[in-house]
Design a protein around this motif. Structure first.
Motif, PDB file in Angstrom:
ATOM      1  N   PHE A 124     -59.077   0.204   2.485  1.00  0.00           N
ATOM      2  CA  PHE A 124     -57.863  -0.057   3.263  1.00  0.00           C
ATOM      3  C   PHE A 124     -57.957  -1.319   4.126  1.00  0.00           C
ATOM      4  CE2 PHE A 124     -57.407   4.567   2.538  1.00  0.00           C
ATOM      5  CZ  PHE A 124     -56.200   4.529   1.859  1.00  0.00           C
ATOM      6  N   VAL A 125     -58.998  -2.109   3.912  1.00  0.00           N
ATOM      7  CA  VAL A 125     -59.104  -3.374   4.657  1.00  0.00           C
ATOM      8  C   VAL A 125     -57.881  -4.268   4.393  1.00  0.00           C
ATOM      9  CG1 VAL A 125     -60.467  -5.478   4.983  1.00  0.00           C
ATOM     10  CG2 VAL A 125     -61.609  -3.271   4.764  1.00  0.00           C
ATOM     11  N   PRO A 126     -57.381  -4.345   3.128  1.00  0.00           N
ATOM     12  CA  PRO A 126     -56.197  -5.177   2.880  1.00  0.00           C
ATOM     13  C   PRO A 126     -54.974  -4.768   3.691  1.00  0.00           C
ATOM     14  CG  PRO A 126     -57.249  -4.618   0.805  1.00  0.00           C
ATOM     15  CD  PRO A 126     -57.925  -3.790   1.859  1.00  0.00           C
ATOM     16  N   LEU A 127     -54.906  -3.497   4.093  1.00  0.00           N
ATOM     17  CA  LEU A 127     -53.774  -3.042   4.904  1.00  0.00           C
ATOM     18  C   LEU A 127     -53.960  -3.437   6.375  1.00  0.00           C
ATOM     19  CD1 LEU A 127     -51.151  -1.395   5.173  1.00  0.00           C
ATOM     20  CD2 LEU A 127     -52.545   0.650   5.474  1.00  0.00           C
ATOM     21  N   VAL A 128     -55.193  -3.339   6.851  1.00  0.00           N
ATOM     22  CA  VAL A 128     -55.474  -3.608   8.261  1.00  0.00           C
ATOM     23  C   VAL A 128     -55.510  -5.115   8.544  1.00  0.00           C
ATOM     24  CG1 VAL A 128     -57.109  -3.207  10.142  1.00  0.00           C
ATOM     25  CG2 VAL A 128     -56.801  -1.466   8.360  1.00  0.00           C
ATOM     26  N   LEU A 129     -56.037  -5.867   7.563  1.00  0.00           N
ATOM     27  CA  LEU A 129     -56.284  -7.301   7.750  1.00  0.00           C
ATOM     28  C   LEU A 129     -55.058  -8.106   8.206  1.00  0.00           C
ATOM     29  CD1 LEU A 129     -58.726  -9.118   7.590  1.00  0.00           C
ATOM     30  CD2 LEU A 129     -58.230  -9.536   5.190  1.00  0.00           C
TER      31      LEU A 129
END
Lengths: 144, 118
Positions: A124-129
């Motif tokens: 879920f890094v792409p969502l948080v980034l």
């Protein structure tokens, strides 16, 4: 008031605030995703394009967005920051749109992309980034 | 691929990642011992990639050859980039950049194991 402009540390510093301190960490993460997403897309497009053209084109698009975001953050000047707002904004819309679409219409995404299910394949890094990116741009904004 | 070697690489990389987080939390740039550990990480990564390339050349590679080659090549540049960053920017946040390099190496090594097991 011309004095006001020269008062700001940005006016004298050689290094723009966008790429200093935590900004460097942000650039490193964006650079990592630029490499990961782009190389994944190149492999997918070159070898398995017929399997899921839409998903793979989206992979390539996300790779391009990460590359542009990395470069614009690293530039950190006025143009770079404008480009960063645009690319990270696009990234946010992209991860939300593709994430939602991959949940609602899973048939359209037989193969995973970086943004499938809001980036579940990448923790879920792409969502948080993009949220962190936009916050950082807002934090380092200049007032003039 | 040699599974135990990859587990060792993952272990070393995770320690490098945690070390980076600690130095940032303490507000210090990475120290000498930390750099030596990063060199050790890179050494493990290079050995792993060489072993992987030899396996592929001998026809023992996984089905997804292109992806594996990409991972084996890409994983090599991560820690040097982190080290270069840590040397050029003596701020507390350099540690966090090395954390990212270490974490990425661990994840990519896991993914390599995954590819090879199919």
């Amino acid at each position: 008031m011309p004095d006001h402009v020269s008062d700001h540390p940005q006016g004298r510093s050689d290094v723009p605030a966008t790429r200093t301190g935590p900004g460097r960490v942000l650039i490193a993460v964006y650079g990592l995703f630029a490499i990961a997403a782009t190389s994944r897309a190149v492999v997918q497009l070159a070898i398995q394009f017929h399997e899921a053209p839409l998903a793979y084109l989206l992979s390539a698009f996300s790779g391009l967005v990460y590359i542009l975001a990395t470069i614009s953050l690293a530039l950190g000047n006025r143009t770079g920051r404008r480009l960063a707002w645009a690319t990270i904004g696009t990234e946010l819309v992209g991860v939300l749109a593709v994430g939602t679409a991959s949940v609602v219409v899973p048939d359209a995404f037989p193969q995973a992309t970086v943004w499938s299910t809001y980036g579940i394949g990448y923790g879920f890094v792409p969502l948080v980034l993009p949220f962190i990116g936009l916050f950082w741009l807002w934090r380092t904004r200049t007032r003039n | 691929m040699i599974a135990w070697l990859t587990y060792v690489v993952i272990g070393i990389a995770v320690v490098a990642a945690i070390w980076g987080g600690i130095s940032t939390a303490r507000g210090r740039p990475p120290g000498n011992a930390q750099f030596y550990w990063s060199f050790l990480t890179e050494l493990g990564v290079i050995v792993q990639s060489v072993v992987g390339f030899i396996a592929i050349a001998r026809g023992h590679g996984p089905a997804e050859t292109a992806t594996s080659i990409g991972y084996l090549a890409g994983i090599i540049v991560l820690m040097p980039a982190g080290i270069w960053w840590g040397v050029s920017d003596r701020s507390r946040y350099s540690g966090l950049v090395m954390t990212i390099a270490g974490a990425a190496i661990a994840v990519m090594s896991l993914r390599l194991l995954d590819l090879w097991s199919v």
